[in-house]
Design a protein around this motif. Structure first.
Motif, PDB file in Angstrom:
ATOM      1  N   MET A   1       0.844  -1.195   0.000  1.00 23.52           N
ATOM      2  CA  MET A   1       0.000   0.000   0.000  1.00 23.52           C
ATOM      3  C   MET A   1       0.882   1.250   0.000  1.00 23.52           C
ATOM      4  SD  MET A   1      -3.145  -0.521   2.625  1.00 23.52           S
ATOM      5  CE  MET A   1      -4.263   0.838   2.403  1.00 23.52           C
ATOM      6  N   SER A   2       0.385   2.327  -0.621  1.00 27.24           N
ATOM      7  CA  SER A   2       1.202   3.540  -0.624  1.00 27.24           C
ATOM      8  C   SER A   2       0.840   4.402   0.579  1.00 27.24           C
ATOM      9  CB  SER A   2       0.993   4.327  -1.913  1.00 27.24           C
ATOM     10  OG  SER A   2      -0.275   4.958  -1.877  1.00 27.24           O
ATOM     11  N   TYR A   3       1.719   5.349   0.891  1.00 27.56           N
ATOM     12  CA  TYR A   3       1.499   6.299   1.990  1.00 27.56           C
ATOM     13  C   TYR A   3       0.177   7.029   1.770  1.00 27.56           C
ATOM     14  CZ  TYR A   3       2.777  10.274   5.083  1.00 27.56           C
ATOM     15  OH  TYR A   3       2.815  11.249   6.060  1.00 27.56           O
ATOM     16  N   HIS A   4      -0.099   7.378   0.498  1.00 32.47           N
ATOM     17  CA  HIS A   4      -1.332   8.115   0.185  1.00 32.47           C
ATOM     18  C   HIS A   4      -2.568   7.231   0.335  1.00 32.47           C
ATOM     19  CE1 HIS A   4       1.024  11.486  -1.037  1.00 32.47           C
ATOM     20  NE2 HIS A   4       1.742  10.700  -1.822  1.00 32.47           N
ATOM     21  N   GLU A   5      -2.467   5.992  -0.104  1.00 28.98           N
ATOM     22  CA  GLU A   5      -3.612   5.070   0.047  1.00 28.98           C
ATOM     23  C   GLU A   5      -3.948   4.887   1.523  1.00 28.98           C
ATOM     24  OE1 GLU A   5      -3.001   2.274  -3.937  1.00 28.98           O
ATOM     25  OE2 GLU A   5      -1.946   1.763  -2.090  1.00 28.98           O
ATOM     26  N   ILE A   6      -2.913   4.742   2.327  1.00 30.46           N
ATOM     27  CA  ILE A   6      -3.125   4.567   3.777  1.00 30.46           C
ATOM     28  C   ILE A   6      -3.806   5.801   4.357  1.00 30.46           C
ATOM     29  CG2 ILE A   6      -1.903   4.380   5.996  1.00 30.46           C
ATOM     30  CD1 ILE A   6       0.202   2.629   4.381  1.00 30.46           C
ATOM     31  N   ALA A   7      -3.326   6.983   3.957  1.00 27.30           N
ATOM     32  CA  ALA A   7      -3.908   8.242   4.461  1.00 27.30           C
ATOM     33  C   ALA A   7      -5.370   8.363   4.010  1.00 27.30           C
ATOM     34  CB  ALA A   7      -3.096   9.424   3.966  1.00 27.30           C
ATOM     35  N   ASN A   8      -5.643   7.993   2.761  1.00 31.05           N
ATOM     36  CA  ASN A   8      -7.007   8.124   2.250  1.00 31.05           C
ATOM     37  C   ASN A   8      -7.982   7.129   2.877  1.00 31.05           C
ATOM     38  OD1 ASN A   8      -6.224  10.232   0.653  1.00 31.05           O
ATOM     39  ND2 ASN A   8      -5.799   8.944  -1.150  1.00 31.05           N
ATOM     40  N   ASN A   9      -7.432   6.091   3.507  1.00 31.40           N
ATOM     41  CA  ASN A   9      -8.290   5.119   4.194  1.00 31.40           C
ATOM     42  C   ASN A   9      -8.394   5.399   5.685  1.00 31.40           C
ATOM     43  OD1 ASN A   9      -8.918   3.692   1.902  1.00 31.40           O
ATOM     44  ND2 ASN A   9      -7.161   2.313   2.079  1.00 31.40           N
ATOM     45  N   GLY A  10      -8.162   6.646   6.070  1.00 29.23           N
ATOM     46  CA  GLY A  10      -8.316   7.023   7.494  1.00 29.23           C
ATOM     47  C   GLY A  10      -7.056   6.813   8.310  1.00 29.23           C
ATOM     48  N   GLY A  11      -5.981   6.349   7.648  1.00 25.75           N
ATOM     49  CA  GLY A  11      -4.704   6.192   8.364  1.00 25.75           C
ATOM     50  C   GLY A  11      -3.969   7.520   8.351  1.00 25.75           C
ATOM     51  N   GLY A  12      -2.670   7.458   8.412  1.00 25.08           N
ATOM     52  CA  GLY A  12      -1.848   8.656   8.315  1.00 25.08           C
ATOM     53  C   GLY A  12      -2.063   9.620   9.469  1.00 25.08           C
ATOM     54  N   ILE A  13      -2.023  10.905   9.144  1.00 23.94           N
ATOM     55  CA  ILE A  13      -2.108  11.959  10.157  1.00 23.94           C
ATOM     56  C   ILE A  13      -3.406  11.824  10.964  1.00 23.94           C
ATOM     57  CG2 ILE A  13      -2.226  14.472  10.477  1.00 23.94           C
ATOM     58  CD1 ILE A  13      -0.492  14.644   7.830  1.00 23.94           C
ATOM     59  N   LEU A  14      -4.508  11.482  10.294  1.00 27.09           N
ATOM     60  CA  LEU A  14      -5.800  11.376  10.991  1.00 27.09           C
ATOM     61  C   LEU A  14      -5.797  10.235  12.003  1.00 27.09           C
ATOM     62  CD1 LEU A  14      -8.427  12.129   8.175  1.00 27.09           C
ATOM     63  CD2 LEU A  14      -7.236  13.704   9.711  1.00 27.09           C
ATOM     64  N   ASN A  15      -5.079   9.179  11.685  1.00 26.82           N
ATOM     65  CA  ASN A  15      -4.932   8.060  12.611  1.00 26.82           C
ATOM     66  C   ASN A  15      -4.201   8.526  13.877  1.00 26.82           C
ATOM     67  OD1 ASN A  15      -4.401   5.623  13.858  1.00 26.82           O
ATOM     68  ND2 ASN A  15      -3.226   4.727  12.174  1.00 26.82           N
ATOM     69  N   SER A  16      -3.095   9.274  13.687  1.00 26.00           N
ATOM     70  CA  SER A  16      -2.363   9.804  14.852  1.00 26.00           C
ATOM     71  C   SER A  16      -3.227  10.790  15.635  1.00 26.00           C
ATOM     72  CB  SER A  16      -1.077  10.501  14.412  1.00 26.00           C
ATOM     73  OG  SER A  16      -0.105   9.550  14.050  1.00 26.00           O
ATOM     74  N   ALA A  17      -4.047  11.576  14.927  1.00 24.47           N
ATOM     75  CA  ALA A  17      -4.888  12.575  15.612  1.00 24.47           C
ATOM     76  C   ALA A  17      -5.912  11.872  16.501  1.00 24.47           C
ATOM     77  CB  ALA A  17      -5.585  13.467  14.583  1.00 24.47           C
ATOM     78  N   LYS A  18      -6.493  10.786  15.979  1.00 24.85           N
ATOM     79  CA  LYS A  18      -7.483  10.041  16.767  1.00 24.85           C
ATOM     80  C   LYS A  18      -6.835   9.530  18.062  1.00 24.85           C
ATOM     81  CE  LYS A  18     -10.016   7.129  14.220  1.00 24.85           C
ATOM     82  NZ  LYS A  18     -10.250   5.794  13.694  1.00 24.85           N
ATOM     83  N   LYS A  19      -5.653   8.980  17.927  1.00 21.27           N
ATOM     84  CA  LYS A  19      -4.934   8.444  19.102  1.00 21.27           C
ATOM     85  C   LYS A  19      -4.615   9.577  20.088  1.00 21.27           C
ATOM     86  CE  LYS A  19      -2.574   4.318  17.376  1.00 21.27           C
ATOM     87  NZ  LYS A  19      -2.338   4.110  15.944  1.00 21.27           N
ATOM     88  N   LEU A  20      -4.164  10.684  19.554  1.00 20.02           N
ATOM     89  CA  LEU A  20      -3.743  11.787  20.442  1.00 20.02           C
ATOM     90  C   LEU A  20      -4.930  12.400  21.172  1.00 20.02           C
ATOM     91  CD1 LEU A  20      -0.926  14.263  19.939  1.00 20.02           C
ATOM     92  CD2 LEU A  20      -3.119  15.164  20.676  1.00 20.02           C
ATOM     93  N   GLN A  21      -6.044  12.527  20.447  1.00 17.97           N
ATOM     94  CA  GLN A  21      -7.242  13.105  21.082  1.00 17.97           C
ATOM     95  C   GLN A  21      -7.680  12.262  22.278  1.00 17.97           C
ATOM     96  OE1 GLN A  21      -9.910  13.431  17.717  1.00 17.97           O
ATOM     97  NE2 GLN A  21      -8.619  14.968  16.746  1.00 17.97           N
ATOM     98  N   ALA A  22      -7.468  10.945  22.173  1.00 20.83           N
ATOM     99  CA  ALA A  22      -7.914  10.037  23.240  1.00 20.83           C
ATOM    100  C   ALA A  22      -6.865   9.852  24.344  1.00 20.83           C
ATOM    101  CB  ALA A  22      -8.259   8.681  22.624  1.00 20.83           C
ATOM    102  N   THR A  23      -5.762  10.553  24.238  1.00 19.61           N
ATOM    103  CA  THR A  23      -4.673  10.403  25.220  1.00 19.61           C
ATOM    104  C   THR A  23      -4.669  11.595  26.175  1.00 19.61           C
ATOM    105  OG1 THR A  23      -3.383   9.223  23.560  1.00 19.61           O
ATOM    106  CG2 THR A  23      -2.149  10.111  25.408  1.00 19.61           C
ATOM    107  N   SER A  24      -4.495  11.327  27.460  1.00 11.62           N
ATOM    108  CA  SER A  24      -4.492  12.440  28.420  1.00 11.62           C
ATOM    109  C   SER A  24      -3.214  13.254  28.252  1.00 11.62           C
ATOM    110  CB  SER A  24      -4.567  11.897  29.845  1.00 11.62           C
ATOM    111  OG  SER A  24      -3.309  11.340  30.191  1.00 11.62           O
ATOM    112  N   GLU A  25      -3.293  14.489  28.715  1.00 14.51           N
ATOM    113  CA  GLU A  25      -2.134  15.385  28.578  1.00 14.51           C
ATOM    114  C   GLU A  25      -0.912  14.805  29.302  1.00 14.51           C
ATOM    115  OE1 GLU A  25      -3.223  19.438  28.739  1.00 14.51           O
ATOM    116  OE2 GLU A  25      -1.224  20.114  29.333  1.00 14.51           O
TER     117      GLU A  25
END
Ligand code: NIG
Ligand code: FE
Length: 412
Positions: free
Chosen positions: A98-122
């Motif tokens: 899979m390419s970096y772009h395909e992964i990002a377009n399937n909800g991975g990439g930066i959005l995947n990290s954002a989901k994890k970070l939003q759910a992590t306490s400060e």
């Protein structure tokens, strides 16, 4: 508190007269003193020179550096070390095709990290991030820039920036903070980028400026992310709040981001894997530092920044890691310097200049770090016994570090 290093085999990156950065042919000159001494007073470089001139006074601490070299610590001007979790699953997906772009377009990439970070306490985010900071300090980094951009909501972006601030308060190395809210359009704003940009400009920026949470403003100017017009909008707004531009451009496509950076006097334009002739032209005779991130090229198997062409046409160049969970899960500046030599055909002199004084400039820290100059912080890297400084990039994957000093204090 005084500390004197004696019998240094070679003291590297010695600049008697302070300089801001080196460009073009100057990049191939790395001034050194063989068989040198270096005197530190209260955490700052106080004096240095050949051993013949070594002061005979008594000092709090004496270090015999016979056989070893000393250079200023690495200046890593581009990182994203505040993040939550990892993305090794995506790494395996890429191995399987899979390419970096395909992964990002399937909800991975930066959005995947954002989901994890939003759910992590400060607190948890701080604990995860401080480990990475400690890791890179041990690898010789003595000044670092850290970006937000994995929050993508008002709360989560502020959470990231507060974590950076806390790292800055608790660690002795210089840390600069960058607001990268425009890293990706979050899922909630899909098809509504304008509204997200409004949120960044009207809700986040005033708060960030008020709480002094960032020095720089960044945006991912790239096809499928943010356009040159979006970049103008963000940089213009940042300017109003005193945030200096340092931007992500030309990673996958060349769409005019470099020119917008230059137009807004960006301190640096970073990535530059895809450079057209006109991109190189537009950087000439500017104060904007081009920054290459060879570990990112290595990890994603994308082209390397055309360093040879850029330096040969008179430009300066800085090297940084881009340490982040998606495109560069490594903060090893020793590897960056080696890879710049091996893959980008930079000489050891050029690579060391790019990773010290030019990196310092790309963070606005050139008066504090990045060279052996009187009055600068004694952030130093002492090598093992090595034959010449060429061994630093030559021994790729095997850092030649014996000891690290930050403001004159031994770290390892
Ligand atoms: O600099 N290019 C944009 N941002 C990061 C990587 C983002 C990610 O994959 O998490 C970079 O490479
Ligand atoms: Fe980056």
């Amino acid at each position: 508190m005084t500390i004197i290093f004696k019998n240094i085999k070679e003291l590297i990156q010695v600049r008697n007269t302070p300089i801001s950065f080196v460009s073009g042919k100057e990049m191939s000159i790395l001034p050194t003193i063989k068989n040198a001494f270096l005197l530190i007073k209260d955490g700052l470089i106080h004096d240095f020179g050949p051993m013949d001139n070594c002061p005979k006074d008594s000092f709090s601490k004496v270090v015999d550096a016979t056989g070893k070299m000393i250079l200023p610590s690495w200046c890593d001007s581009h990182t994203h070390i505040v993040y939550a979790g990892n993305r090794e699953g995506e790494f395996v997906d890429r191995i399987k095709g899979m390419s970096y772009h395909e992964i990002a377009n399937n909800g991975g990439g930066i959005l995947n990290s954002a989901k994890k970070l939003q759910a992590t306490s400060e607190n948890d985010l701080y604990e995860q991030s401080k480990k990475r900071l400690e890791e890179v300090i041990k690898l010789g980094t003595g000044a670092i820039e850290i970006k937000s951009g994995y929050g993508l909501t008002v709360d989560a972006e502020l959470k990231m920036l507060r974590v950076i601030k806390r790292l800055n308060e608790n660690y002795p190395i210089e840390i600069k903070a960058t607001f990268l809210g425009a890293h990706a359009v979050p899922s909630d704003y899909k098809g509504n980028k304008k509204e997200y940009l409004d949120l960044l400009i009207n809700k986040l920026m005033p708060k960030i400026a008020n709480d002094k949470l960032a020095d720089f403003i960044d945006i991912f100017c790239e096809t499928g992310y943010f356009s040159p017009d979006d970049t103008r909008l963000i940089l213009q707004a940042g300017k109003k709040y005193g945030l200096i531009p340092k931007i992500h451009v030309n990673q996958f496509t060349s769409i005019g981001g470099v020119q917008v950076g230059v137009e807004y006097n960006a301190l640096s334009v970073d990535h530059l894997e895809e450079m057209r002739k006109e991109d190189i032209e537009s950087l000439k005779n500017t104060k904007t530092m081009p920054v290459a991130l060879p570990s990112c090229s290595y990890f994603l198997s994308i082209p390397y920044t055309p360093a040879r062409e850029m330096i040969d046409s008179g430009l300066p160049l800085a090297l940084a890691t881009d340490y982040n969970p998606g495109s560069t899960p490594s903060g090893n500046m020793n590897f960056v310097v080696a890879t710049a030599c091996i893959k980008m055909k930079m000489t050891p002199e050029e690579a060391i200049n790019a990773a010290t004084i030019n990196g310092a400039y790309a963070m606005g820290l050139e008066t504090k770090v990045g060279s052996i100059t009187k009055g600068k912080q004694a952030n130093l890297l002492m090598t093992k016994s090595i034959n010449s400084y060429g061994v630093i990039p030559y021994s790729f994957g095997n850092p030649q570090i014996d000891k690290i000093y930050i403001k004159g204090q031994e770290i390892i």
